[in-house]
Write a protein that holds these residues in place. Sequence first.
Motif, short mmCIF file in Angstrom:
data_model
loop_
_atom_site.label_atom_id
_atom_site.label_comp_id
_atom_site.label_asym_id
_atom_site.label_seq_id
_atom_site.Cartn_x
_atom_site.Cartn_y
_atom_site.Cartn_z
N VAL A 34 0.85 -1.20 0.00
CA VAL A 34 0.00 0.00 0.00
C VAL A 34 0.88 1.24 0.00
O VAL A 34 0.67 2.20 -0.75
N ARG A 35 1.91 1.21 0.84
CA ARG A 35 2.81 2.35 0.92
C ARG A 35 3.49 2.61 -0.43
O ARG A 35 3.64 3.75 -0.86
N SER A 36 3.90 1.54 -1.12
CA SER A 36 4.59 1.72 -2.40
C SER A 36 3.70 2.44 -3.40
O SER A 36 4.15 3.32 -4.13
N LEU A 37 2.42 2.07 -3.41
CA LEU A 37 1.50 2.74 -4.33
C LEU A 37 1.33 4.22 -3.94
O LEU A 37 1.39 5.10 -4.80
N THR A 38 1.18 4.48 -2.66
CA THR A 38 1.03 5.88 -2.22
C THR A 38 2.30 6.66 -2.58
O THR A 38 2.22 7.83 -2.99
N THR A 39 3.47 6.03 -2.46
CA THR A 39 4.73 6.71 -2.80
C THR A 39 4.74 7.16 -4.26
O THR A 39 5.12 8.29 -4.57
N ILE A 40 4.31 6.26 -5.16
CA ILE A 40 4.32 6.62 -6.60
C ILE A 40 3.43 7.85 -6.83
O ILE A 40 3.82 8.83 -7.45
N ILE A 41 2.20 7.79 -6.28
CA ILE A 41 1.26 8.90 -6.48
C ILE A 41 1.82 10.18 -5.84
O ILE A 41 1.75 11.27 -6.41
N TYR A 181 -3.95 -1.42 -4.00
CA TYR A 181 -4.83 -0.29 -3.71
C TYR A 181 -5.73 -0.65 -2.52
O TYR A 181 -6.37 -1.69 -2.50
N GLU A 182 -5.73 0.20 -1.53
CA GLU A 182 -6.54 -0.05 -0.33
C GLU A 182 -7.04 1.29 0.18
O GLU A 182 -6.30 2.27 0.16
N GLU A 183 -8.29 1.34 0.63
CA GLU A 183 -8.78 2.63 1.14
C GLU A 183 -8.49 2.76 2.62
O GLU A 183 -9.40 2.93 3.42
N SER A 184 -7.23 2.68 2.98
CA SER A 184 -6.87 2.81 4.40
C SER A 184 -6.41 4.25 4.66
O SER A 184 -6.33 5.07 3.75
N ASP A 185 -6.08 4.53 5.92
CA ASP A 185 -5.68 5.88 6.30
C ASP A 185 -4.37 6.33 5.65
O ASP A 185 -4.03 7.49 5.68
N HIS A 186 -3.63 5.36 5.12
CA HIS A 186 -2.39 5.75 4.47
C HIS A 186 -2.39 5.35 3.01
O HIS A 186 -1.36 5.23 2.38
N GLY A 187 -3.58 5.15 2.48
CA GLY A 187 -3.71 4.82 1.06
C GLY A 187 -3.82 6.09 0.21
O GLY A 187 -3.78 7.21 0.72
N ASN A 387 6.03 21.47 3.72
CA ASN A 387 5.84 22.19 2.45
C ASN A 387 4.54 21.78 1.77
O ASN A 387 4.50 21.51 0.56
N LYS A 388 3.48 21.69 2.58
CA LYS A 388 2.12 21.39 2.10
C LYS A 388 1.96 19.98 1.55
O LYS A 388 1.02 19.69 0.82
N VAL A 389 2.91 19.09 1.85
CA VAL A 389 2.79 17.69 1.42
C VAL A 389 2.47 16.85 2.66
O VAL A 389 3.20 16.91 3.65
N PRO A 390 1.38 16.06 2.62
CA PRO A 390 1.08 15.22 3.79
C PRO A 390 2.17 14.19 4.03
O PRO A 390 2.68 13.60 3.08
N LEU A 391 2.53 13.98 5.27
CA LEU A 391 3.50 12.94 5.62
C LEU A 391 2.71 11.81 6.28
O LEU A 391 2.14 12.00 7.35
N LEU A 392 2.66 10.68 5.61
CA LEU A 392 1.82 9.59 6.13
C LEU A 392 2.61 8.50 6.83
O LEU A 392 2.05 7.67 7.54
#
Length: 544
Positions: A34-41, A181-187, A387-392
């Motif tokens: 899940v983290r890897s997908l969020t990283t790409i986006i 892909y997962e609709e979790s809090d860090h997705g 810098n306005k980027v969420p840190l998950l």
Amino acid sequence: MQSNADTIFKEFKEHSISEFFRKNSQMLGYSGKVRSLTTIIHEYVSNSLDACEEAGILPEISVLIREEGDEKYFIKVADNGPGIPAKHVGKAFATILAGTKFHRYLQQRGQQGIGAAGCTMYAQITTGRPIHVRSCTGKESFECDITIDIKTNKPLVTNMAKAECNSSGLEVSGLFGGIKYEESDHGVYEYLKRTVLSNPHLYIRFTPPSGKEVSFPRSIDEMPKRPKEIKPHPLGIGTNDLMEFAHKSESRKLSSFLEESFSRVTANKVNELKQLVREIDLEKDPHDLKWEEAEKLVKAFKEVKWIGPELDALSTIGEKQIEIAMKNILNPKFVSVVERKPKVFKGGIPFVVEAGIAYGGDAGKQLSAKGEDEQHVVEGNIIRSANKVPLLFDASNCAITEAAKSIQWKRYGIANFEEEPVSVFINISSVYIPYSGVGKQAVAQEDEIVEEIKLALMDCGRILQRYISGVRNKELQESRYKMIMRYVNQLSSDLSEITGKDAKEINRQLNLLIEKRYKDIFDAEKGEDAQEKKAVEAEPDSEE
Ligand SMILES: Nc1ncnc2c1ncn2[C@@H]1O[C@H](COP(=O)(O)OP(=O)(O)OP(=O)(O)O)[C@@H](O)[C@H]1O
Ligand SMILES: [Mg+2]
């Protein structure tokens, strides 16, 4: 059998930085599906936002994720930014440590020149496929496939063709594996939602694997204040930086190099430096600067009295926007937000902290750890942003978490920070965020930064404390009022028996006394009673 130096050193090899990150892709955020997908986006969206902002274009970004089976997904991110010229596109997407940001003192989301090439490499090592880029700059429009030659850290651009475009922008797509892909809090969904909240001028269209498109419309039609590019301040650099700048300089003399390359260095200040480093010839070519000389100059920098760095280089989210964002996400009963004045860390790098505290509603419940990347999220009720980027991810390693946890919350009416309905939000803005890892998910614990976060939270805490003590006082009064009202009739008849006076009159007098003492509660209850009566009267009689 024992080896000697010759046999051991048969294995001596040199590797490129791409090879290093291929082997250590977890350092770039590629660990956990899940983290890897969020990283790409995160990498692509941050790049689009930076590009649009630098070009002064209101950003419109579309993100598409389509499942292709076997933990493989097709991903496409498109923006309406300035695009990339063909001659730079290869390096931008397939050379690690190449870009337009690393060498500048400008507040941007990207700062390393690694993110986009990291994505290309991840596509390559998980599916063996190149990424596809379409770019329109207004002058040229093209599309091509890009891979990294991992051995040399050089791009391989193939299938270059002309593209048809109506307006400028960049579109990058590719097939990625080992992700989920997962609709979790860090997705991805949560990431995009929080990106929009910190960037109210952004419009995002998101198509998740279900195909159900979601739009996050912009809430402000104006670009945020444009961060100003500044020169480094002499107090913010070390010997190595000075050597690097001097050797790349186009100035002819060391003195003019100092004046031209750093902020606040005037001819007068150069003269002051001259007195402090008499043995160094400031008229010499900066390319000839030696390490020992640079060391002495850096020491001398610390002895001169400088004006601080330029503080208008920073662009914040803004108190109003943070308040709206926290209300939207957490639906709290109370929010307090504070933007601190810009400060400096390492002596010369400006930064500013914004903080918010939400109390009640869903505060404290959000962002709990769940899903399979659980080990990365220890965030609980601390919402972090830089810098306005969420840190998950990597919360436990972050200056923000450290500062928030060190606050004596009891002083502010919070008996147990982890258990109560309270969430805190922090955004740090700087021309250089000192991330503690290449994945840019945690801020290093620089003393000045930790201190500023604490002060910001304490400012918010004081406002919260007034609210909480007001609420608790009201609750106390209400329970007293209820108690008295429970006994008032009994008390009236008892007093009537003792005094021989009319019980009704005593009851009336007692009610007057209570009304006077608990006026607010009394009025509120009367108001509620009247409303209830009205509602009953307005209801049609069902039996008629
Ligand atoms: N959507 C885009 N539009 C225009 N230019 C882009 C876009 N995406 C990337 N670039 C260019 O490619 C360069 C490399 O991007 P990359 O993400 O690798 O590094 P970065 O953003 O500079 O730093 P970081 O590694 O911290 O993200 C950027 O510096 C920018 O010049
Ligand atoms: Mg980037």
